[in-house]
Scaffold this active site. Structure first.
Site, PDB file in Angstrom:
ATOM      1  CD  GLU A 149      18.193  22.758  -9.446  1.00  0.00           C
ATOM      2  OE1 GLU A 149      18.798  22.235 -10.389  1.00  0.00           O
ATOM      3  OE2 GLU A 149      17.441  22.129  -8.691  1.00  0.00           O
ATOM      4  CG  ASN A 197      13.288  26.240  -5.756  1.00  0.00           C
ATOM      5  OD1 ASN A 197      13.202  26.394  -4.527  1.00  0.00           O
ATOM      6  ND2 ASN A 197      13.312  25.040  -6.318  1.00  0.00           N
ATOM      7  CG  HIS A 233      17.595  18.193  -2.148  1.00  0.00           C
ATOM      8  ND1 HIS A 233      16.457  17.416  -2.042  1.00  0.00           N
ATOM      9  CD2 HIS A 233      17.328  19.112  -3.106  1.00  0.00           C
ATOM     10  CE1 HIS A 233      15.559  17.832  -2.924  1.00  0.00           C
ATOM     11  NE2 HIS A 233      16.056  18.864  -3.579  1.00  0.00           N
ATOM     12  CD  GLU A 266      13.398  21.170  -4.842  1.00  0.00           C
ATOM     13  OE1 GLU A 266      14.258  20.285  -5.012  1.00  0.00           O
ATOM     14  OE2 GLU A 266      13.053  21.951  -5.736  1.00  0.00           O
ATOM     15  CG  ASP A 268      15.338  15.171   0.116  1.00  0.00           C
ATOM     16  OD1 ASP A 268      16.431  15.762   0.150  1.00  0.00           O
ATOM     17  OD2 ASP A 268      14.822  14.785  -0.955  1.00  0.00           O
TER      18      ASP A 268
HETATM   19  O1  G3I Z   1       7.770  11.372 -17.568  1.00  0.00           O
HETATM   20  C1  G3I Z   1       8.535  10.181 -17.758  1.00  0.00           C
HETATM   21  C2  G3I Z   1       7.609   9.044 -17.940  1.00  0.00           C
HETATM   22  O2  G3I Z   1       6.887   9.241 -19.144  1.00  0.00           O
HETATM   23  C3  G3I Z   1       8.414   7.734 -17.995  1.00  0.00           C
HETATM   24  O3  G3I Z   1       7.536   6.653 -18.047  1.00  0.00           O
HETATM   25  C4  G3I Z   1       9.306   7.607 -16.750  1.00  0.00           C
HETATM   26  C5  G3I Z   1      10.197   6.379 -16.811  1.00  0.00           C
HETATM   27  O4  G3I Z   1      11.302   6.518 -15.951  1.00  0.00           O
HETATM   28  O5  G3I Z   1      10.120   8.735 -16.674  1.00  0.00           O
HETATM   29  C6  G3I Z   1       9.366   9.918 -16.528  1.00  0.00           C
HETATM   30  O6  G3I Z   1      10.140  11.032 -16.340  1.00  0.00           O
HETATM   31  C7  G3I Z   1      10.792  11.138 -15.114  1.00  0.00           C
HETATM   32  C8  G3I Z   1      10.185  12.305 -14.307  1.00  0.00           C
HETATM   33  O7  G3I Z   1      10.934  12.497 -13.120  1.00  0.00           O
HETATM   34  C9  G3I Z   1       8.725  12.073 -13.953  1.00  0.00           C
HETATM   35  O8  G3I Z   1       8.587  10.928 -13.166  1.00  0.00           O
HETATM   36  C10 G3I Z   1      12.257  11.409 -15.388  1.00  0.00           C
HETATM   37  O9  G3I Z   1      12.833  10.270 -16.010  1.00  0.00           O
HETATM   38  C11 G3I Z   1      12.975  11.727 -14.111  1.00  0.00           C
HETATM   39  O10 G3I Z   1      14.316  12.149 -14.411  1.00  0.00           O
HETATM   40  C12 G3I Z   1      12.276  12.843 -13.384  1.00  0.00           C
HETATM   41  O11 G3I Z   1      12.991  13.081 -12.210  1.00  0.00           O
HETATM   42  C13 G3I Z   1      12.631  14.227 -11.477  1.00  0.00           C
HETATM   43  C14 G3I Z   1      13.786  15.238 -11.544  1.00  0.00           C
HETATM   44  O12 G3I Z   1      13.510  16.337 -10.686  1.00  0.00           O
HETATM   45  C15 G3I Z   1      13.960  15.794 -12.946  1.00  0.00           C
HETATM   46  O13 G3I Z   1      12.823  16.521 -13.347  1.00  0.00           O
HETATM   47  C16 G3I Z   1      12.385  13.805 -10.041  1.00  0.00           C
HETATM   48  O14 G3I Z   1      11.185  13.022  -9.996  1.00  0.00           O
HETATM   49  C17 G3I Z   1      12.214  15.014  -9.131  1.00  0.00           C
HETATM   50  O15 G3I Z   1      12.199  14.613  -7.785  1.00  0.00           O
HETATM   51  C18 G3I Z   1      13.393  15.967  -9.327  1.00  0.00           C
HETATM   52  O16 G3I Z   1      13.121  17.130  -8.576  1.00  0.00           O
HETATM   53  C19 G3I Z   1      14.142  18.134  -8.576  1.00  0.00           C
HETATM   54  C20 G3I Z   1      13.437  19.478  -8.525  1.00  0.00           C
HETATM   55  O17 G3I Z   1      12.539  19.589  -9.599  1.00  0.00           O
HETATM   56  C21 G3I Z   1      14.457  20.630  -8.533  1.00  0.00           C
HETATM   57  N1  G3I Z   1      15.425  20.460  -7.470  1.00  0.00           N
HETATM   58  C22 G3I Z   1      16.117  19.180  -7.410  1.00  0.00           C
HETATM   59  C23 G3I Z   1      15.086  18.044  -7.344  1.00  0.00           C
HETATM   60  C24 G3I Z   1      15.765  16.691  -7.207  1.00  0.00           C
HETATM   61  O18 G3I Z   1      16.524  16.404  -8.347  1.00  0.00           O
END
Ligand code: G3I
Length: 360
Positions: A149, A197, A233, A266, A268
Site C-alpha cells: 500500500e 501489494n 477487499h 486478500e 473477501d
Molecule cells: O498484537 C496485538 C496484541 O498484542 C493485542 O493483544 C491485540 C489486542 O487487540 O492487538 C494485537 O494487534 C492487532 C493485530 O492485528 C494482531 O492481531 C492490532 O490491534 C490490529 O490492528 C491488527 O489488525 C490487522 C491489520 O491488518 C493491521 O495490521 C488485521 O488483523 C489484518 O487483517 C489487517 O490486514 C491488512 C493487510 O495486512 C494489508 N491489507 C489490508 C488488510 C486489512 O486491513
C-alpha cells in the site's frame, strides 16, 4: 425404500462436496494454481480451523505474524516465534508460504515510529530488517509482499515514514525508495518472488493506472520485481459485478502482459450484518457471484497464479472488528465452518480450471 436410497445418495453427495475427494486444494492442484488464505497461528489449537485449512488450501500467509509488531519487539531484537509456527504448519501439510509484509507505513511498533530516527538511521534499520527476515525464511517463504500500500487513491506515492517522514534518504524522489527496497529484498533472497501489494487498485482507476506505470518503469529499469498483489477487499452490495469483473480482468491482463505475475492476495466480500448477526440470503447469493467472477478473471489470465482469501471462516475476520460489527460474513466458510454459496462458487470455478469462459 426408494426414498431412503435417494436420501442416502444426496447425503453422500453433500459429504463428498464438503470433505470428500473434492476440495479447493485438489481443484487448484489440478488447475496448477495456488489457493491460499491468511492465517493466525494462535488458532492452530482449534481443530476445526486446522482441519479445514489443511484440507482446503495449498498455500498460507500469516495475517499479522510476519509484520513488524510481531517480529520486532525492539530495535535490536527479532522474535520469529509466531512466523515460525506458520512455517511449521505449512511444511507439515505441504503448503506454500507467502510472506507479508516487509515494508508498510501502517501498524509499525512505537519504538520505530516515535523514536525520531534520522533518514540515515531508518535506511539502516529497514535494510537490516529486510535482510534478516528474508534470510531467516530463506527457502521457506517462496514469495514476499515486499511493500504494501505505498500509493494513495490518486496514484501518488503515499507520505510515510519510509518515503518522506523522514524517509530512507530518497524523500521526494517518487518511486525511488520503492525500487531500493526491491533491490535490498532481491539481494537478501535472490530465489524469492517479490511482489508489490496494493488495495483499491484492482480495477481500472487512477491508482491502478499509476501502479501499471510504475511496473512498466520498473521492468524497463531492471528492478527485481516478479509480481503485483491485488488485495481485492470487494463489497458485493450495490456493486456492478459485471463491470468490476471486466475491469479486474483487464487490469490483470495488462499487468501480466509486462511479464509480471498477479496474485489475488486478500479476497473477501463483506456483507451488511444485522445486530443479531443475520445476513440476507440474497446477499449471500450476490457474494457467491462476486467470488465466482473474481476467480474467473484470474483463471482467464495465465499469469494470474494464486488466489488467496483474507481468512477463510466468518468466525475470524478483520472486517467485524474494523466495522463495529456492522459488516462481515465475508469469507467462504461460515462461523461454524460450514461451506457457503461463496465456497461452492469458488470450488466450481477452480474445478473448471483455465478452460476459457466467455464472460470474464
Ligand atoms: O498484537 C496485538 C496484541 O498484542 C493485542 O493483544 C491485540 C489486542 O487487540 O492487538 C494485537 O494487534 C492487532 C493485530 O492485528 C494482531 O492481531 C492490532 O490491534 C490490529 O490492528 C491488527 O489488525 C490487522 C491489520 O491488518 C493491521 O495490521 C488485521 O488483523 C489484518 O487483517 C489487517 O490486514 C491488512 C493487510 O495486512 C494489508 N491489507 C489490508 C488488510 C486489512 O486491513
Amino acid at each position: 425404500m426408494f426414498k431412503h436410497f435417494s436420501r442416502s445418495l444426496s447425503l453422500v453427495a453433500i459429504i463428498t462436496v464438503v470433505c470428500g475427494a473434492q476440495s479447493l486444494r485438489q481443484a487448484a492442484d489440478d488447475a496448477g494454481l495456488l489457493v491460499g488464505t491468511a492465517v493466525r497461528p494462535h488458532l492452530f489449537s482449534e481443530s476445526a480451523y486446522t482441519q479445514t485449512l489443511a484440507h482446503q488450501y495449498n498455500m498460507v500467509e500469516p495475517e499479522d505474524a510476519m509484520k513488524w509488531p510481531a517480529l520486532r519487539p525492539n530495535n535490536s531484537t527479532y522474535d520469529f516465534r509466531q512466523g515460525d509456527e506458520v512455517v511449521r504448519f505449512a511444511q507439515a501439510h505441504r503448503m506454500k508460504i507467502r510472506g507479508h509484509c516487509l515494508v508498510w507505513d501502517h501498524d509499525n511498533p512505537d519504538w520505530l515510529t516515535k523514536d525520531h530516527f534520522t533518514a540515515r538511521q531508518l535506511s539502516r534499520i529497514l535494510h537490516e530488517h529486510i535482510t534478516r527476515v528474508m534470510t531467516h525464511y530463506h527457502g521457506e517463504v517462496f514469495a514476499w509482499d515486499v511493500i504494501n500500500e505505498a500509493t494513495d487513491e490518486n496514484g501518488k506515492v503515499r507520505d510515510s515514514i519510509w518515503y518522506n517522514q523522514p524517509g530512507i534518504g530518497l524523500s521526494e524522489k517518487g518511486t525511488a525508495y520503492i525500487e531500493q527496497v526491491f533491490r535490498w529484498a532481491h539481494t537478501a533472497d535472490p530465489h524469492a518472488l517479490l511482489f508489490y501489494n496494493e488495495a483499491e487498485g484492482e480495477g481500472l482507476n487512477r491508482k491502478s493506472d499509476a501502479i501499471y506505470s510504475m511496473m512498466k518503469s520498473f521492468k524497463r529499469h531492471g528492478v527485481p520485481i516478479d509480481g503485483v498483489g491485488l488485495q481485492m477487499h470487494v463489497p458485493a452490495i450495490d456493486a456492478d459485478i459485471d463491470s468490476i469483473a471486466a475491469e479486474v480482468f483487464a487490469n490483470i491482463a495488462r499487468l501480466t502482459a509486462l511479464g509480471l505475475q498477479v496474485h489475488i492476495t486478500e479476497l473477501d466480500v463483506p456483507l451488511t450484518v444485522e445486530p443479531d448477526g443475520a445476513v440476507r440470503p440474497s446477499d449471500l447469493a450476490r457474494q457467491a457471484e462476486m467470488y465466482r467472477r473474481i476467480v474467473r478473471a484470474c483463471l482467464n489470465n495465465a499469469g494470474c497464479t494464486a488466489i488467496q482469501t483474507w481468512g477463510f471462516t466468518d468466525k475470524y475476520s478483520w472486517i467485524g472488528s474494523h466495522s463495529h460489527h456492522t459488516r462481515g460474513a465475508a469469507l467462504p466458510f461460515d462461523q461454524t465452518y460450514q461451506p457457503k454459496a461463496a465456497y461452492r462458487a469458488l470450488l466450481e470455478e477452480l474445478s473448471a480450471g483455465r478452460s476459457p469462459r466467455s464472460d470474464h
